[in-house]
Scaffold this motif. Structure first.
Motif, PDB file in Angstrom:
ATOM      1  N   ILE A  31      39.543 -75.414  -2.357  1.00  0.00           N
ATOM      2  CA  ILE A  31      38.830 -75.508  -3.636  1.00  0.00           C
ATOM      3  C   ILE A  31      39.779 -75.953  -4.749  1.00  0.00           C
ATOM      4  CG2 ILE A  31      37.416 -74.290  -5.331  1.00  0.00           C
ATOM      5  CD1 ILE A  31      36.094 -74.653  -2.579  1.00  0.00           C
ATOM      6  N   ASN A  32      40.793 -75.147  -5.014  1.00  0.00           N
ATOM      7  CA  ASN A  32      41.742 -75.501  -6.077  1.00  0.00           C
ATOM      8  C   ASN A  32      43.187 -75.518  -5.568  1.00  0.00           C
ATOM      9  OD1 ASN A  32      42.094 -72.794  -5.687  1.00  0.00           O
ATOM     10  ND2 ASN A  32      41.912 -72.209  -7.847  1.00  0.00           N
ATOM     11  N   GLY A  33      43.339 -75.590  -4.270  1.00  0.00           N
ATOM     12  CA  GLY A  33      44.651 -75.648  -3.641  1.00  0.00           C
ATOM     13  C   GLY A  33      44.505 -75.537  -2.139  1.00  0.00           C
ATOM     14  N   LEU A  34      45.618 -75.547  -1.447  1.00  0.00           N
ATOM     15  CA  LEU A  34      45.618 -75.481   0.011  1.00  0.00           C
ATOM     16  C   LEU A  34      46.573 -74.374   0.445  1.00  0.00           C
ATOM     17  CD1 LEU A  34      45.856 -79.337   0.494  1.00  0.00           C
ATOM     18  CD2 LEU A  34      43.812 -77.955   0.924  1.00  0.00           C
ATOM     19  N   LEU A  35      46.110 -73.511   1.350  1.00  0.00           N
ATOM     20  CA  LEU A  35      46.899 -72.365   1.778  1.00  0.00           C
ATOM     21  C   LEU A  35      47.270 -72.475   3.247  1.00  0.00           C
ATOM     22  CD1 LEU A  35      44.866 -69.499   0.049  1.00  0.00           C
ATOM     23  CD2 LEU A  35      46.971 -70.578  -0.779  1.00  0.00           C
ATOM     24  N   PHE A  36      48.404 -71.898   3.601  1.00  0.00           N
ATOM     25  CA  PHE A  36      48.843 -71.865   4.993  1.00  0.00           C
ATOM     26  C   PHE A  36      49.589 -70.554   5.225  1.00  0.00           C
ATOM     27  CE2 PHE A  36      52.398 -73.328   2.578  1.00  0.00           C
ATOM     28  CZ  PHE A  36      53.513 -72.832   3.220  1.00  0.00           C
ATOM     29  N   ASP A  37      49.747 -70.192   6.481  1.00  0.00           N
ATOM     30  CA  ASP A  37      50.483 -68.981   6.824  1.00  0.00           C
ATOM     31  C   ASP A  37      51.953 -69.155   6.445  1.00  0.00           C
ATOM     32  OD1 ASP A  37      52.285 -67.429   8.897  1.00  0.00           O
ATOM     33  OD2 ASP A  37      50.372 -66.382   8.834  1.00  0.00           O
ATOM     34  N   PHE A  38      52.502 -68.196   5.725  1.00  0.00           N
ATOM     35  CA  PHE A  38      53.863 -68.292   5.210  1.00  0.00           C
ATOM     36  C   PHE A  38      54.867 -68.687   6.285  1.00  0.00           C
ATOM     37  CE2 PHE A  38      58.051 -66.606   4.311  1.00  0.00           C
ATOM     38  CZ  PHE A  38      58.249 -66.808   2.957  1.00  0.00           C
ATOM     39  N   GLY A  55      43.188 -81.085  -7.224  1.00  0.00           N
ATOM     40  CA  GLY A  55      44.098 -81.044  -8.365  1.00  0.00           C
ATOM     41  C   GLY A  55      43.360 -80.826  -9.675  1.00  0.00           C
ATOM     42  N   LYS A  56      42.208 -81.479  -9.833  1.00  0.00           N
ATOM     43  CA  LYS A  56      41.412 -81.303 -11.048  1.00  0.00           C
ATOM     44  C   LYS A  56      40.907 -79.867 -11.164  1.00  0.00           C
ATOM     45  CE  LYS A  56      39.825 -86.114 -11.288  1.00  0.00           C
ATOM     46  NZ  LYS A  56      38.649 -87.022 -11.177  1.00  0.00           N
ATOM     47  N   ARG A  57      40.436 -79.325 -10.052  1.00  0.00           N
ATOM     48  CA  ARG A  57      39.942 -77.943 -10.084  1.00  0.00           C
ATOM     49  C   ARG A  57      41.087 -76.951 -10.281  1.00  0.00           C
ATOM     50  NH1 ARG A  57      36.197 -80.066  -6.102  1.00  0.00           N
ATOM     51  NH2 ARG A  57      37.620 -79.477  -4.415  1.00  0.00           N
ATOM     52  N   ALA A  58      42.277 -77.312  -9.795  1.00  0.00           N
ATOM     53  CA  ALA A  58      43.441 -76.453 -10.024  1.00  0.00           C
ATOM     54  C   ALA A  58      43.711 -76.338 -11.519  1.00  0.00           C
ATOM     55  CB  ALA A  58      44.666 -77.015  -9.304  1.00  0.00           C
ATOM     56  N   ARG A  59      43.693 -77.463 -12.198  1.00  0.00           N
ATOM     57  CA  ARG A  59      43.916 -77.424 -13.649  1.00  0.00           C
ATOM     58  C   ARG A  59      42.820 -76.613 -14.342  1.00  0.00           C
ATOM     59  NH1 ARG A  59      46.314 -78.872 -18.128  1.00  0.00           N
ATOM     60  NH2 ARG A  59      45.077 -79.458 -19.944  1.00  0.00           N
ATOM     61  N   ASN A  60      41.572 -76.815 -13.936  1.00  0.00           N
ATOM     62  CA  ASN A  60      40.476 -76.072 -14.548  1.00  0.00           C
ATOM     63  C   ASN A  60      40.676 -74.565 -14.387  1.00  0.00           C
ATOM     64  OD1 ASN A  60      39.225 -78.444 -15.308  1.00  0.00           O
ATOM     65  ND2 ASN A  60      37.837 -78.500 -13.553  1.00  0.00           N
ATOM     66  N   THR A  61      41.177 -74.148 -13.221  1.00  0.00           N
ATOM     67  CA  THR A  61      41.426 -72.726 -12.981  1.00  0.00           C
ATOM     68  C   THR A  61      42.411 -72.166 -13.995  1.00  0.00           C
ATOM     69  OG1 THR A  61      41.001 -72.912 -10.599  1.00  0.00           O
ATOM     70  CG2 THR A  61      42.344 -71.039 -11.328  1.00  0.00           C
TER      71      THR A  61
END
Length: 409
Positions: free
Chosen positions: A347-354, A378-384
């Motif tokens: 949605i506003n970024g990408l996650l992975f297992d550390f 990236g746009k939604r990241a800024r909005n967050t």
């Protein structure tokens, strides 16, 4: 709020207080600060104090850290006494208690309101302690040491009239009996300054290189390059990323010191350790260690990033993560707390297992291969960040409101 007198205490002033102090000065309040190092701010009377050295080292190893914090607290209290004798009595004291400075505030000024910045409460379970099996070492002494590190925080929580902490996860680590006096308020990101800038560029004179948003750029930023912030995992992912993306450049910002955790057992820096492990697999002409940068230079690095990588143990959240989001960058981050409080995968970024360096490599490669497909993230990241963490419209008003509510009691 009528004109008030404020005292801010931070061993490395201004630290997290930089924005709220500036705002109180702008509003016409009288602001004094105490610290050991750091810098002053316009309109602030900054007084440094120096803790005395221990006369002798305690035979009980577990007491040494607390003894040092008592010495810091006493030195700070003596500086407060001098202020008191000079005629300064604050209406409100705002303190970071982590190094012991807040221990004796109420003994100098019992009537002053005390606000504590509750940055982190240590725990042997569910947080940073032994999170990383590669460097884990568990023992009764280690757990006892961790428990004793909370002594100054418990003292401050008990004596404080109010406290605040940056994230909900950090709140969850604090003892529930103190939650009624706690508020969740992030430090704040100036989204007007930290914003997308399509024309941004950097020039690496040493390498004769000019990079813009038209280039494939991976960024990794921390105060210091160390395992607490996943530097070892990032470096292990980097050879495959640069192998699959032969035009990509990697910009790494950070010193070779230690902010958290421990230095390498064999000596040297973590950069040296990781280059000894994976350096032979890296095209070093495309790996750029930039060290510590001035803020505007750091900001340009963030603004040209195609993919910003951020990792952390379950610990405090770095400003750089939110600043990269505020700049509209695609952030690939570890699925640890408190990152998960901010970033929702896809949605506003990408996650992975550390601990999954291969998953990190794949995710970064995918972003570099088709950045357009991730532009909306990236746009939604800024909005967050604008909606939840903006300095001027969200966080700073919340900090001033907390201080004002306390002052009006």
């Amino acid at each position: 709020m009528t004109r008030q007198k404020f005292l801010f205490i931070h061993q490395n002033f201004p630290g997290q207080f930089v924005h709220v102090v500036g705002e109180l000065v702008r509003l016409g309040h009288d602001v004094v600060a105490l610290g050991i190092k750091g810098r002053t701010l316009p309109g602030v009377r900054y007084i440094r104090y120096a803790p005395k050295a221990l006369g002798r080292i305690s035979e009980v190893e577990l007491t040494r850290d607390f003894e040092t914090k008592i010495l810091r607290g006493l030195a700070c209290a003596e500086a407060m006494e001098q202020l008191k004798e000079s005629g300064f009595t604050p209406n409100t004291v705002v303190a970071h208690p982590g190094w012991g400075e807040a221990l004796f505030c109420k003994d100098v000024w019992p009537g002053a309101r005390l606000i504590m910045f509750a940055e982190f409460f240590y725990s042997a379970d569910g947080a940073d302690y032994n999170f990383d099996a590669e460097f884990a070492h568990d023992s009764l002494i280690d757990r006892a040491r961790l428990r004793l590190k909370n002594s100054v925080h418990l003292h401050a929580l008990h004596t404080a009239d109010a406290a605040y902490t940056p994230t909900q996860w950090q709140l969850s680590q604090l003892p529930v009996e103190y939650h009624p006096k706690l508020n969740v308020i992030f430090d704040g990101i100036d989204t007007a300054v930290v914003a997308p800038k399509p024309q941004a560029l950097i020039q690496l004179k040493r390498d004769g290189l000019r990079l813009t948003q038209a280039d494939e750029v991976i960024t990794f930023v921390n105060r210091n390059l160390e395992p607490y912030r996943g530097f070892h995992v990032f470096m292990r992912a980097l050879p495959e990323i640069l192998k699959q993306r032969p035009k990509a450049h990697c910009l790494i910002v950070g010193r070779d010191e230690v902010s958290y955790g421990s230095a390498p057992k064999g000596g040297g820096s973590w950069r040296q350790v990781m280059l000894a492990e994976v350096g032979a697999q890296l095209p070093m002409e495309r790996v750029h260690f930039l060290g510590h940068l001035a803020y505007q230079d750091y900001l340009r690095v963030i603004q040209i990033s195609t993919c910003h990588v951020y990792l952390t143990y379950p610990f405090v959240l770095s400003w750089s993560c939110l600043e990269a989001m505020s700049a509209g960058r695609v952030v690939v981050a570890s699925n640890t707390e408190p990152v998960q409080e901010v970033i929702e995968h896809g949605i506003n970024g990408l996650l992975f297992d550390f601990f999954d360096a291969a998953a990190l490599s794949k995710q970064v490669i995918d972003v570099l291969a088709d950045p357009g497909a991730y532009r909306d993230i990236g746009k939604r990241a800024r909005n967050t960040v604008v909606e939840r963490y903006d300095l001027k419209t969200k966080c700073l008003p919340q900090q001033i409101d907390l201080i004002g509510r306390l002052a009006s009691r």
